[in-house]
Structures are given as C-alpha cells and as structure tokens.
Design a protein around this motif. Structure first.
Motif, PDB file in Angstrom:
ATOM      1  N   ALA A   3       0.818  -1.206   0.000  1.00 55.47           N
ATOM      2  CA  ALA A   3       0.000   0.000   0.000  1.00 55.47           C
ATOM      3  C   ALA A   3       0.853   1.258   0.000  1.00 55.47           C
ATOM      4  O   ALA A   3       0.481   2.279  -0.566  1.00 55.47           O
ATOM      5  N   GLY A   4       2.013   1.224   0.678  1.00 53.25           N
ATOM      6  CA  GLY A   4       2.885   2.382   0.763  1.00 53.25           C
ATOM      7  C   GLY A   4       3.824   2.471  -0.415  1.00 53.25           C
ATOM      8  O   GLY A   4       3.856   1.616  -1.293  1.00 53.25           O
ATOM      9  N   LYS A   5       4.621   3.550  -0.425  1.00 55.22           N
ATOM     10  CA  LYS A   5       5.541   3.777  -1.535  1.00 55.22           C
ATOM     11  C   LYS A   5       6.801   2.938  -1.355  1.00 55.22           C
ATOM     12  O   LYS A   5       7.323   2.797  -0.254  1.00 55.22           O
ATOM     13  N   LEU A  27       2.512  -2.446  -9.988  1.00 53.84           N
ATOM     14  CA  LEU A  27       2.115  -1.275  -9.228  1.00 53.84           C
ATOM     15  C   LEU A  27       2.136  -0.028 -10.105  1.00 53.84           C
ATOM     16  O   LEU A  27       2.900   0.055 -11.067  1.00 53.84           O
ATOM     17  N   SER A  30       3.278   5.906  -9.603  1.00 51.89           N
ATOM     18  CA  SER A  30       3.165   6.866  -8.499  1.00 51.89           C
ATOM     19  C   SER A  30       3.492   6.240  -7.146  1.00 51.89           C
ATOM     20  O   SER A  30       3.738   6.960  -6.175  1.00 51.89           O
ATOM     21  N   GLN A  31       3.510   4.923  -7.092  1.00 54.85           N
ATOM     22  CA  GLN A  31       3.800   4.211  -5.848  1.00 54.85           C
ATOM     23  C   GLN A  31       5.271   3.814  -5.752  1.00 54.85           C
ATOM     24  O   GLN A  31       5.686   3.188  -4.790  1.00 54.85           O
ATOM     25  N   LEU A  32       6.066   4.206  -6.752  1.00 54.73           N
ATOM     26  CA  LEU A  32       7.448   3.759  -6.834  1.00 54.73           C
ATOM     27  C   LEU A  32       8.418   4.942  -6.862  1.00 54.73           C
ATOM     28  O   LEU A  32       8.102   6.012  -7.364  1.00 54.73           O
ATOM     29  N   SER A  52       9.171   8.411  -9.186  1.00 51.03           N
ATOM     30  CA  SER A  52       9.920   9.484  -8.515  1.00 51.03           C
ATOM     31  C   SER A  52      11.393   9.097  -8.475  1.00 51.03           C
ATOM     32  O   SER A  52      11.736   8.009  -7.991  1.00 51.03           O
ATOM     33  N   ILE A  71       8.587   7.103   2.283  1.00 54.88           N
ATOM     34  CA  ILE A  71       8.787   5.751   1.751  1.00 54.88           C
ATOM     35  C   ILE A  71       8.435   4.713   2.827  1.00 54.88           C
ATOM     36  O   ILE A  71       8.836   4.840   3.984  1.00 54.88           O
ATOM     37  N   GLU A  72       7.688   3.692   2.430  1.00 59.84           N
ATOM     38  CA  GLU A  72       7.347   2.613   3.362  1.00 59.84           C
ATOM     39  C   GLU A  72       8.350   1.467   3.298  1.00 59.84           C
ATOM     40  O   GLU A  72       8.732   0.907   4.325  1.00 59.84           O
ATOM     41  N   THR A 191       5.879  -6.723  -2.479  1.00 63.17           N
ATOM     42  CA  THR A 191       4.468  -6.463  -2.784  1.00 63.17           C
ATOM     43  C   THR A 191       3.497  -7.405  -2.088  1.00 63.17           C
ATOM     44  O   THR A 191       2.281  -7.215  -2.195  1.00 63.17           O
TER      45      THR A 191
END
Length: 297
Positions: A3-5, A27, A30-32, A52, A71-72, A191
């Motif tokens: 769920a997090g980046k 994914l 935007s999550q990476l 990013s 970042i997660e 993941t």
C-alpha cells in the motif's frame, strides 16, 4: 499488495533496474521511487513513466534521508566490493530508520553459517548490515544470493567452448541463478505480506561443480568441451584477468574458493517458492546466452 511507496536503490544497475521494471508491471508508477548517483542518465526511462527519481549516493546521508521521506519499503541493493560497504550500508539503514521507513529488503550474498568461509570484502559487511537491520526496529528481509548466471562466465572465460574449462576444481557444488529470477523474488517480497523478518537463501534448483561444467556446457551446445583442474597460481595468471583492476583476480579466486568449499551448495527451494516457478537452470541459460555477446557492467 503493498500500500505504501516503495523505493529501489541502485536502480540504474542491473538487479535494481530489473526489479523496478517488474514492480512497474504490478504497481502504478506513483507508488514507486528510485535513487541513483546519476539519475539524469541512469533513471530517465523510469522518470518518463512517472517514477519518482532522486540523486543519492550511499555516502551522502543527507541525500538518502531526503529521498526516503514518505517511503514505506526500501529495496536495498548491496554496494560494490572495495567501496567501504560497512559505512555505506550503515548510512542507508540509519537514514531509512530516521525517515520512518517500515521495511528494508537487503541483497546479501549466500553463505553457510558456521562453515568458516569468508568472502573477501563481502561477508563482514553483509553480516554487519544484517545485524544493523535486525537491531533497527524496522522490518527486514534478507535476500541471500548465490553467484549470478549472467556473470558466471567471468570464472570460466568467454571462450570455454574452444579453450575448455580451466579452473581450480573442488568437490562441492553450487547453484547459480539469473538476475531476472532474483528480481522476481524481490518483487514478491516487496508487494506481498508474510516476508517480514525472514531470511531467504535464493539458490537455484540445479547444483553442479566446476568439474561438471564442461560436460553440461558440452551437452547444451552440442559439442565436446575439455576441462583441466589447474592450480590457484595458474588461475591468477589467466589471460582473462589482463587489463582488469588489480584486485579482480584475487576477488574472483575468492569466489571460486567459496564455490569449491560448498558456500553455495545448499538448495533451499526458497527462490522457487517466491517466484512460483522453477528458476532458470544453468544448462538452459548457456544454451542461448553463452558465449556472452555484451559486457556486464
């Protein structure tokens, strides 16, 4: 599904890049996130997709801390040998902890605990990094890797079909794997749930010794390949080392010794379980990828 980046370090290199490519299949961009010493050139294709990207060096604590904000999970690709790995890895772990990262996945080198086999400029820093992660309070996953199939010809040469396998032989076996398979395992851990605070030994399904390589290679290529058990002194004088950095011959010999001593002999099934299929085997890989047609680095 995560769920997090997720941030991948060393994404401009082989393993990091493949891992990020596979993450993009599962994914949204935007999550990476990704870091590199040279993001303009090394990470442009990822940035163009919406990932990013940041300029950060393992030696630059402030840059790491800035990149890790929000970042997660961090996919931490181990630093190159002979580059003060302990200091660099300490910076990554402590910056991740300070930034509030929840989980770090680290690429270590497979080893047999208690066997007394130390890989030159690798084992000590790997052990340090693993201990630092376990003491950090963050979740961790240790991905212990055997030798790569893509770089395996560095031990036997690119001309073994004509010149034979000329290496110091040992009785023990080893099970190298492809970076593609290792990257797929990374993605599973990043993941999916259930991998926190675990250590995986990512061996292949097929183990063989240097003494057996000539027969396997010959069967795969449909020709006879000779072999010769040479001394370590002869190996260090091998022409394949000509023009290479001064430390390379001894470093490669250290890996040969580790393989001959059984450091990579254990077949755990971890990689097969993580990727959900049989890992690529040596005979299948060399059938279409040997001799190598391009550089490695």
């Amino acid at each position: 599904m995560a769920a997090g980046k997720i941030l991948v370090t060393g994404a401009g290199g082989h393993l990091g890049g493949i891992t990020l490519d596979l993450l993009l299949e599962k994914l949204p961009a935007s999550q990476l996130a990704a870091i590199s010493r040279d993001p303009t050139n090394k990470l442009k294709r990822f940035a163009d997709k919406g990932v990013s990207t940041y300029k950060a060096d393992y030696n630059d604590y402030d840059a790491l801390l800035a990149a890790f904000q929000g970042i997660e999970k961090v996919m931490m690709i181990g630093a190159h040998a002979f580059t003060d790995r302990i200091r660099q890895h300490y910076n990554v772990v402590t910056a991740a902890r300070q930034a509030g990262v929840k989980h770090v996945v680290y690429t270590s080198v497979q080893r047999q605990e208690g066997a007394g086999i130390a890989m030159w400029d690798v084992t000590e820093s790997d052990t340090f990094t693993e201990q630092a992660l376990k003491a950090s309070g963050m979740d961790y996953t240790i991905m212990m890797q055997p030798p790569f199939l893509e770089t395996f010809f560095l031990y036997i040469g690119a001309n073994a079909l004509e010149e034979g396998i000329n290496v110091p032989f040992g009785k023990s076996k080893f099970a190298p794997v492809t970076r593609d398979d290792l990257a797929a395992a990374n993605v599973t851990v990043l993941t999916e749930e259930g991998h926190a605070n675990k250590t995986y030994k990512l061996s292949g399904n097929e183990a063989f010794s240097f003494a057996e390589i000539a027969e396997i290679l010959g069967q795969a290529k449909g020709q006879k390949v000779s072999s010769k058990n040479i001394s370590e002194e002869e190996y260090l004088k091998w022409k394949g080392f000509e023009g290479q950095p001064e430390q390379l011959p001894q470093f490669r010999l250290a890996w040969v010794r580790a393989m001959n001593a059984g450091n990579f002999e254990e077949i755990t099934g971890d990689l097969k379980r993580l990727i959900g299929r049989k890992p690529t085997e040596f005979r299948d890989y060399v059938r279409s990828n040997y001799p190598p047609t391009k550089g490695l680095f």
